[in-house]
Design a protein around this motif. Structure first.
Motif, PDB file in Angstrom:
ATOM      1  N   UNK A  38       0.838  -1.199   0.000  1.00 10.78           N
ATOM      2  CA  UNK A  38       0.000   0.000   0.000  1.00 10.78           C
ATOM      3  C   UNK A  38       0.875   1.253   0.000  1.00 10.78           C
ATOM      4  N   UNK A  39       1.827   1.286   0.928  1.00 10.20           N
ATOM      5  CA  UNK A  39       2.674   2.469   1.096  1.00 10.20           C
ATOM      6  C   UNK A  39       3.560   2.733  -0.119  1.00 10.20           C
ATOM      7  N   UNK A  40       4.148   1.677  -0.674  1.00 15.09           N
ATOM      8  CA  UNK A  40       5.144   1.856  -1.737  1.00 15.09           C
ATOM      9  C   UNK A  40       4.578   1.905  -3.148  1.00 15.09           C
ATOM     10  N   UNK A  41       3.448   1.250  -3.399  1.00 15.02           N
ATOM     11  CA  UNK A  41       2.966   1.144  -4.778  1.00 15.02           C
ATOM     12  C   UNK A  41       1.577   1.743  -4.989  1.00 15.02           C
ATOM     13  N   UNK A  42       0.647   1.449  -4.098  1.00 15.00           N
ATOM     14  CA  UNK A  42      -0.747   1.854  -4.341  1.00 15.00           C
ATOM     15  C   UNK A  42      -0.991   3.317  -3.978  1.00 15.00           C
ATOM     16  N   UNK A  43      -0.616   3.722  -2.767  1.00 16.05           N
ATOM     17  CA  UNK A  43      -0.913   5.084  -2.328  1.00 16.05           C
ATOM     18  C   UNK A  43      -0.176   6.173  -3.111  1.00 16.05           C
ATOM     19  N   UNK A  44       1.098   5.973  -3.529  1.00 13.68           N
ATOM     20  CA  UNK A  44       1.722   7.027  -4.342  1.00 13.68           C
ATOM     21  C   UNK A  44       0.956   7.309  -5.639  1.00 13.68           C
ATOM     22  N   UNK A  45       0.351   6.276  -6.211  1.00 14.15           N
ATOM     23  CA  UNK A  45      -0.389   6.448  -7.462  1.00 14.15           C
ATOM     24  C   UNK A  45      -1.831   6.874  -7.227  1.00 14.15           C
ATOM     25  N   UNK A  46      -2.495   6.252  -6.245  1.00 15.25           N
ATOM     26  CA  UNK A  46      -3.941   6.408  -6.102  1.00 15.25           C
ATOM     27  C   UNK A  46      -4.383   7.138  -4.836  1.00 15.25           C
ATOM     28  N   UNK A  47      -3.468   7.449  -3.931  1.00 20.08           N
ATOM     29  CA  UNK A  47      -3.829   8.006  -2.628  1.00 20.08           C
ATOM     30  C   UNK A  47      -4.741   9.220  -2.675  1.00 20.08           C
ATOM     31  N   UNK A  95      -3.432  -7.353  -6.923  1.00 20.10           N
ATOM     32  CA  UNK A  95      -4.377  -8.183  -6.185  1.00 20.10           C
ATOM     33  C   UNK A  95      -4.876  -7.501  -4.921  1.00 20.10           C
ATOM     34  N   UNK A  96      -3.980  -6.831  -4.215  1.00 23.04           N
ATOM     35  CA  UNK A  96      -4.381  -6.098  -3.014  1.00 23.04           C
ATOM     36  C   UNK A  96      -5.317  -4.955  -3.396  1.00 23.04           C
ATOM     37  N   UNK A  97      -4.973  -4.242  -4.463  1.00 21.39           N
ATOM     38  CA  UNK A  97      -5.813  -3.129  -4.913  1.00 21.39           C
ATOM     39  C   UNK A  97      -7.192  -3.643  -5.346  1.00 21.39           C
ATOM     40  N   UNK A  98      -7.224  -4.791  -6.006  1.00 21.21           N
ATOM     41  CA  UNK A  98      -8.487  -5.394  -6.433  1.00 21.21           C
ATOM     42  C   UNK A  98      -9.355  -5.736  -5.217  1.00 21.21           C
ATOM     43  N   UNK A  99      -8.745  -6.329  -4.211  1.00 22.87           N
ATOM     44  CA  UNK A  99      -9.476  -6.676  -2.998  1.00 22.87           C
ATOM     45  C   UNK A  99     -10.014  -5.422  -2.314  1.00 22.87           C
ATOM     46  N   UNK A 121     -19.123  -1.819   0.285  1.00 20.97           N
ATOM     47  CA  UNK A 121     -19.486  -0.723   1.186  1.00 20.97           C
ATOM     48  C   UNK A 121     -20.337   0.347   0.510  1.00 20.97           C
ATOM     49  N   UNK A 122     -20.552   0.206  -0.788  1.00 29.19           N
ATOM     50  CA  UNK A 122     -21.385   1.164  -1.505  1.00 29.19           C
ATOM     51  C   UNK A 122     -20.652   2.429  -1.929  1.00 29.19           C
ATOM     52  N   UNK A 123     -19.323   2.367  -1.982  1.00 22.28           N
ATOM     53  CA  UNK A 123     -18.552   3.521  -2.439  1.00 22.28           C
ATOM     54  C   UNK A 123     -18.461   3.567  -3.960  1.00 22.28           C
ATOM     55  N   UNK A 124     -18.643   2.438  -4.585  1.00 22.36           N
ATOM     56  CA  UNK A 124     -18.595   2.304  -6.049  1.00 22.36           C
ATOM     57  C   UNK A 124     -19.677   1.332  -6.482  1.00 22.36           C
ATOM     58  N   UNK A 125     -19.988   1.363  -7.750  1.00 17.84           N
ATOM     59  CA  UNK A 125     -20.958   0.411  -8.295  1.00 17.84           C
ATOM     60  C   UNK A 125     -20.253  -0.865  -8.764  1.00 17.84           C
ATOM     61  N   UNK A 126     -19.038  -0.704  -9.292  1.00 15.44           N
ATOM     62  CA  UNK A 126     -18.307  -1.858  -9.814  1.00 15.44           C
ATOM     63  C   UNK A 126     -16.828  -1.721  -9.490  1.00 15.44           C
ATOM     64  N   UNK A 127     -16.106  -2.831  -9.645  1.00 20.83           N
ATOM     65  CA  UNK A 127     -14.674  -2.847  -9.362  1.00 20.83           C
ATOM     66  C   UNK A 127     -13.910  -2.491 -10.638  1.00 20.83           C
ATOM     67  N   UNK A 128     -13.084  -1.433 -10.600  1.00 22.81           N
ATOM     68  CA  UNK A 128     -12.349  -1.047 -11.799  1.00 22.81           C
ATOM     69  C   UNK A 128     -11.129  -1.925 -12.081  1.00 22.81           C
ATOM     70  N   UNK A 129     -10.758  -2.752 -11.126  1.00 26.91           N
ATOM     71  CA  UNK A 129      -9.595  -3.617 -11.302  1.00 26.91           C
ATOM     72  C   UNK A 129     -10.082  -4.939 -11.883  1.00 26.91           C
TER      73      UNK A 129
END
Length: 176
Positions: free
Chosen positions: A41-50, A84-88, A96-104
């Motif tokens: 999360x810290x090294x790959x996901x949050x720098x891009x998507x945070x 895989x972590x981002x997909x999960x 949780x109802x934040x999105x309608x579908x999974x973009x991953x």
């Protein structure tokens, strides 16, 4: 609203960083997996998507990011783990109802959470009669060598590679 699939646009304005901080605390994984999830999360996901709102993530942007990950200095296996972590995370955002579908894009593996080993299937052990019938079949189809291999395997438990390595001079057969 009639279909009960209404997603409040304000809910999708939550950033990935805010969602990730609550999400990481809610998942049930082992201690080593937890450390690895936080690192990815810290090294790959949050720098891009945070700073991106959860509702604004598009499948095209995710595909481009995944491609960029693979061009980087990380292995394909590690990149697949990050995605895989981002997909999960996005699956849970949908729940949780934040999105309608999974973009991953979905992958074949649907395993989540702690590893749970599959219960071993009950082993089927041939009776002496069944072993003899299989050996006779091998005798008819392939000859005496296969007959001997099938019977030896049935009574010793040796695998085919182990049977192939056994030579006559290594055997101490007593005819008593």
């Amino acid at each position: 609203m009639r279909r009960k699939s209404f997603i409040n646009p304000r809910d999708g304005r939550v950033t990935v960083a805010v969602w990730a901080s609550g999400w990481i605390e809610s998942i049930d994984v082992g201690p080593l997996s937890d450390v690895e999830y936080r690192r990815r999360l810290k090294n790959q996901i949050l720098p891009q998507w945070g700073s991106v709102p959860v509702g604004d993530i598009s499948p095209t942007a995710v595909a481009a990011w995944e491609k960029a990950l693979l061009r980087g200095r990380i292995s394909k296996n590690y990149a697949d783990g990050v995605v895989g972590i981002f997909r999960t995370m996005m699956d849970d955002a949908v729940s949780e109802g934040l999105r309608r579908d999974n973009p991953v894009a979905a992958r074949k593996s649907g395993r989540r959470g702690r590893f749970q080993s599959q219960r071993p299937e009950k082993k089927i052990i041939a009776t002496p009669r069944q072993a003899l019938l299989v050996a006779r079949n091998a005798l008819e189809m392939r000859g005496l060598n296969e007959y001997a291999i099938v019977l030896t395997s049935a009574y010793t438990g040796l695998r085919i590679g182990e049977l192939a390595a056994v030579h006559r001079d290594q055997l101490a057969l007593k005819d008593e």
